[in-house]
Enzyme design. Sequence first.
Site, PDB file in Angstrom:
ATOM      1  CB  SER A   1     -40.262  -3.822 -14.968  1.00  0.00           C
ATOM      2  OG  SER A   1     -41.079  -3.163 -14.036  1.00  0.00           O
TER       3      SER A   1
ATOM      4  CE  LYS B   1     -44.988  -3.275 -15.255  1.00  0.00           C
ATOM      5  NZ  LYS B   1     -43.537  -3.048 -15.226  1.00  0.00           N
TER       6      LYS B   1
END
Length: 340
Positions: free
Chosen positions: A235, A280
Amino acid sequence: MKQNKCYILFVILLLLIVFCFSGVYRMPYYVYKPGAADALDPIVSVEGSDKSEGDMHLVTVRGGQATPFQYVMAKILPYHQIEKLEDVIPEGISEEEYTQAQLMQMESSQEASTVVAYKAAGADLQIDYKGVYVVSVVKGLPADGQLKQGDLITAVDGQEVKEAADLTDYVTSKKIGDTITLQIERDDEQLEKKLKLQALPDTQIPGIGITLVTDRDVTEDPKVTFSSGQIGGPSAGLMFSLEIYDQLEEEDLTKGYQICGTGEVDYEGNVGRIGGIDKKVVAADKEGCDIFFAPNEQGAEDSNFEVAKQTAEDIGTDMKIIPVDTFEDAKDYLEQMPAK
């Protein structure tokens, strides 16, 4: 009096046992929670580059097998997520194999981001394809017991396999019940494996039950080095590519801002969906980031961008959430924004 002291000691001992048990015993659950948003400048280094005014950030999600204490806390605290362990680490795969698979995906992500950034900057780059590595094997499917993590697949039915798409495209063009022959390298030994294609779980797509990563030798000039340690997964691709591009170009792409984001990036610069984006966003906000790039998924209703935008509203952050489908989308946004 003596009885009371014995009773108190017994209670204390019992509480200590319960406390130790709650912090040590591993439950069949996995807990995800917000991680960190680390500046990429110390992690990614292009030879001869200068420091920018701002920073690109690698944003992570922390995760691990739950203890009773962690399980209870995850039920209470926001942006903590509990999953069944078997849904995170498939049955038959050890925690060590799972970690190794995540690190292999990180390495592949670093290669893809290097290719994307160097092509965008017009820098010298050479790619040599060497085959496809097996990252993991799904229990109960044809590859189980035949292939192993780390096997290098070099050919299928006599056709050379240079990258993962060569194999997946070939297999999906076949029919369920067809047999394919794989040529593999394992511990310096050449092997041949015949596998009968089977429908992948919950689909009618033919497959053998493996995840793959392409083995490439990427040679670039100037040289780029990574020091991501034990951070795994794909990611970070988008942010790696932006950091590399920023270091390759004379112009400061950050313009003094703290820039976060996430998204897997392929060799064509397309940005793909990732997990845990709400966590996140929380981590990036705590770090004080100004901008957060999120995969737009071509405007899908449940895209990473939509979840990130909602999370930003929920926590009341001033951080701008920017949707991107490609590396170019993010680069263009940064190039057009005014200096801080």
